[in-house]
Design a protein around this motif. Structure first.
Motif, PDB file in Angstrom:
ATOM      1  N   LEU A 165      51.074  51.484  38.862  1.00  0.00           N
ATOM      2  CA  LEU A 165      52.395  52.135  38.956  1.00  0.00           C
ATOM      3  C   LEU A 165      53.232  51.477  40.043  1.00  0.00           C
ATOM      4  O   LEU A 165      53.740  52.131  40.941  1.00  0.00           O
ATOM      5  N   GLY A 166      53.349  50.175  39.948  1.00  0.00           N
ATOM      6  CA  GLY A 166      54.118  49.427  40.946  1.00  0.00           C
ATOM      7  C   GLY A 166      55.528  49.137  40.459  1.00  0.00           C
ATOM      8  O   GLY A 166      56.114  49.905  39.706  1.00  0.00           O
ATOM      9  N   TYR A 167      56.041  47.985  40.893  1.00  0.00           N
ATOM     10  CA  TYR A 167      57.433  47.612  40.632  1.00  0.00           C
ATOM     11  C   TYR A 167      57.749  47.534  39.136  1.00  0.00           C
ATOM     12  O   TYR A 167      58.875  47.781  38.736  1.00  0.00           O
ATOM     13  N   ILE A 168      56.770  47.173  38.343  1.00  0.00           N
ATOM     14  CA  ILE A 168      56.996  47.052  36.902  1.00  0.00           C
ATOM     15  C   ILE A 168      56.386  48.227  36.160  1.00  0.00           C
ATOM     16  O   ILE A 168      56.990  48.811  35.261  1.00  0.00           O
ATOM     17  N   ARG A 173      60.150  40.413  32.811  1.00  0.00           N
ATOM     18  CA  ARG A 173      61.165  39.413  33.198  1.00  0.00           C
ATOM     19  C   ARG A 173      62.292  40.033  33.991  1.00  0.00           C
ATOM     20  O   ARG A 173      63.358  39.455  34.107  1.00  0.00           O
ATOM     21  N   VAL A 174      62.090  41.249  34.488  1.00  0.00           N
ATOM     22  CA  VAL A 174      63.229  41.949  35.092  1.00  0.00           C
ATOM     23  C   VAL A 174      63.491  41.511  36.521  1.00  0.00           C
ATOM     24  O   VAL A 174      62.576  41.132  37.248  1.00  0.00           O
ATOM     25  N   LEU A 175      64.748  41.593  36.920  1.00  0.00           N
ATOM     26  CA  LEU A 175      65.159  41.156  38.250  1.00  0.00           C
ATOM     27  C   LEU A 175      65.159  42.350  39.200  1.00  0.00           C
ATOM     28  O   LEU A 175      65.884  43.329  38.967  1.00  0.00           O
ATOM     29  N   PRO A 176      64.356  42.293  40.276  1.00  0.00           N
ATOM     30  CA  PRO A 176      64.406  43.390  41.241  1.00  0.00           C
ATOM     31  C   PRO A 176      65.847  43.657  41.677  1.00  0.00           C
ATOM     32  O   PRO A 176      66.611  42.723  41.938  1.00  0.00           O
ATOM     33  N   GLY A 177      66.216  44.920  41.719  1.00  0.00           N
ATOM     34  CA  GLY A 177      67.607  45.291  42.008  1.00  0.00           C
ATOM     35  C   GLY A 177      68.352  45.658  40.723  1.00  0.00           C
ATOM     36  O   GLY A 177      69.332  46.384  40.755  1.00  0.00           O
ATOM     37  N   ARG A 178      67.844  45.130  39.577  1.00  0.00           N
ATOM     38  CA  ARG A 178      68.476  45.448  38.283  1.00  0.00           C
ATOM     39  C   ARG A 178      67.406  45.783  37.245  1.00  0.00           C
ATOM     40  O   ARG A 178      67.593  45.547  36.049  1.00  0.00           O
ATOM     41  N   ILE A 179      66.277  46.301  37.712  1.00  0.00           N
ATOM     42  CA  ILE A 179      65.111  46.446  36.838  1.00  0.00           C
ATOM     43  C   ILE A 179      65.405  47.308  35.609  1.00  0.00           C
ATOM     44  O   ILE A 179      65.100  46.922  34.483  1.00  0.00           O
ATOM     45  N   LEU A 180      66.003  48.458  35.816  1.00  0.00           N
ATOM     46  CA  LEU A 180      66.150  49.386  34.688  1.00  0.00           C
ATOM     47  C   LEU A 180      67.092  48.829  33.632  1.00  0.00           C
ATOM     48  O   LEU A 180      66.826  48.924  32.429  1.00  0.00           O
ATOM     49  N   ASP A 181      68.164  48.230  34.094  1.00  0.00           N
ATOM     50  CA  ASP A 181      69.124  47.640  33.173  1.00  0.00           C
ATOM     51  C   ASP A 181      68.466  46.490  32.388  1.00  0.00           C
ATOM     52  O   ASP A 181      68.559  46.419  31.156  1.00  0.00           O
TER      53      ASP A 181
END
Ligand code: SAJ
Length: 464
Positions: free
Chosen positions: A9-12, A161-169
């Motif tokens: 349950l980390g950043y991703i 492939r998500v960018l930290p700061g814009r993960i959800l989008d």
């Protein structure tokens, strides 16, 4: 497919688990660290990722997201655990390698609950061949065949492939690559991701998907190394790299990235080694780029040393510790290395970051405000271009003992910082010596300085 177990349950893992839950799946979020489970239950998150707290709260309130310390039987398992780079006990000449122990342990933990027809998806970034090799071998211990045909265990790699700061989008909008160990496995994984992903979902084999992910981050690392090398050259030849990049990027097929104090984050500074480890002889460019970027903190320390030369015990305020702008993430941040090296040089270091916490182990040096960090300091070093630091005005530094600002990110772009006497020294800006205080270029002076091998005019602290 109704029940999904997300491991890690980390950043991703946390955003993915919450996303699946709000799209109707019964999700069990698994983490071996009890503190992580408690934090999710208490809605206290390890990051300030925009929108994450709200999404997880919605998922928990819907009743679709639960947490557990170990996997439960499910239709699909998504593995999103870290793959750090191991520099461990190995010969000095050996390249860093992927530490796959978390991936292996997470995969082993699902073996006892696996059932025929289950899907296992690996999201963690891994060296090419890991899904078809390591994962398939561990899953086969369940006694079930690892294949998408019939009643076996289906297996796919779907790199995040998500960018930290814009993960959800980006979780919703980005195209996804899914590599199956066979076509039915890839098709089944597509069903899972199609529930929330609005970008294209492109199917391939597992090893291709692994390499694609690594290529993406390596492409960026090599290009950042090129920008950093250009910056070092600009310092030598008396050119302002920031202006030069802007001009070069007016070419329709050129897009030079930004130089800086080095490359941080949990991916770009690490992933190129996962390619190098499987083909060391074939990757001199990739390995050199990594080393070029790793040398940048040392270059910044050299700039600071030069700037405070002559000050008996220099006090240096390091402003911005996160690995990049507007995130609170310290992982692999080059700022930490700069702090470490400045201290090793005998300087007294203070730290401040408007978003991130202190350097681990250096809590006493951390200041609660910028004003506290700079009061009485001899040099301020901007290491992260957070919005708050970009807005810095010279007056905010009035309480410094010497107003010298080493700007490693070109954060201070306003005219107030370009004036003579502003005290700003920018990384990659050899221009300082190309102009006199009147703003006119003196080629003879530049040439003489170049011949002497100087990086800036001998005018005392601070470039003008
Ligand atoms: N950086 C520079 N100059 C630049 C761009 C970045 O010095 O021109 C530095 C940043 O300051 C930072 C580091 O590079 O220290 C990485 O930052 P980033 O924003 O380029 O990337 P990450 O690590 O936050 O996220 C990357 C993304 N990959 C790509 O853009 C190819 C993201 O899409 C991936 O999902 C993520 O890695 C990951 O998890 O792999």
């Amino acid at each position: 497919m109704r029940r999904v177990c997300v491991l890690g349950l980390g950043y991703i893992g946390l955003p993915t688990a919450a996303m699946l839950a709000v799209h109707g799946f019964q999700v069990t979020g698994v983490d071996t660290d009890e503190r992580v489970l408690e934090a999710v239950g208490a809605r206290q998150f390890h990051t300030q990722e925009p929108g994450l707290a709200e999404l997880v709260a919605r998922a928990l309130e819907s009743g679709n997201l639960q947490t557990a310390p170990r996997p439960q039987p499910a239709d699909a398992f998504v593995i999103a655990v870290p793959t750090p780079c191991a520099h461990g006990p190995q010969p000095a000449a050996a390249l860093p390698r992927a530490d796959l122990s978390y991936v292996a342990a997470a995969t082993e933990s699902i073996v006892p609950v696996l059932q025929g027809g289950n899907l296992v998806v690996l999201e963690s970034t891994v060296p090419p061949g890991t899904t078809e090799g390591l994962l398939a071998a561990i899953l086969a211990r369940s006694g079930l065949p690892v294949t998408g045909d019939g009643a076996g265990v289906m297996l796919a790699h779907c790199p995040e492939r998500v960018l930290p700061g814009r993960i959800l989008d980006e979780l919703v909008r980005n195209d996804r690559i899914i590599g199956g160990i066979d076509r039915p496995s890839a098709e089944r994984a597509r069903e899972l991701y199609a529930s929330f992903a609005r970008g294209a979902i492109l199917l391939t084999d597992a090893t291709t998907a692994e390499l694609v992910k690594l290529m993406e981050n390596t492409y960026r690392d090599v290009n950042i190394a090129l920008a950093n090398e250009f910056a070092l050259v600009a310092e030598r030849v008396g050119v302002d790299i920031w202006e030069a990049i802007e001009l070069a990027n007016r070419h329709p097929r050129v897009s030079v990235l930004k130089p800086g104090p080095g490359v941080g984050g949990h991916c770009i500074a690490v992933d190129p080694w996962f390619i190098a480890q499987v083909a060391p002889e074939a990757t001199p460019l990739i390995q050199t780029a990594r080393r070029v970027n790793d040398r940048m903190p040392g270059h910044v320390v050299g700039m600071v040393k030069e700037a405070v030369a002559g000050v008996p015990t220099p006090v240096v305020a390091c402003l911005g510790l996160a690995y990049k702008a507007n995130v609170d993430d310290l992982r692999e941040s080059p700022a930490l290395e700069v702090v470490r090296q400045l201290r090793a040089e005998g300087m007294q270091v203070r730290t401040f970051d408007p978003l991130a916490g202190p350097v681990p182990g250096l809590e006493s040096a951390h200041c609660r405000s910028l004003a506290e960090a700079v009061a009485g300091a001899d040099c301020a070093v901007i290491l992260t271009d957070h919005r708050e630091l970009e807005a810095l005005q010279p007056e905010a530094l009035a309480a410094m003992r010497h107003r010298i600002v080493v700007d490693t990110r070109n954060a201070l772009r306003g005219p107030e910082w370009q004036r003579p006497g502003s005290g700003r020294i920018a990384l990659g800006a050899g221009r300082a010596r190309a102009f006199s205080e009147s703003g006119h270029c003196h080629p003879e002076q530049v040439l003489r300085a170049l011949q002497r091998g100087e990086r800036r005019p001998a005018k005392g602290p601070g470039y003008t």
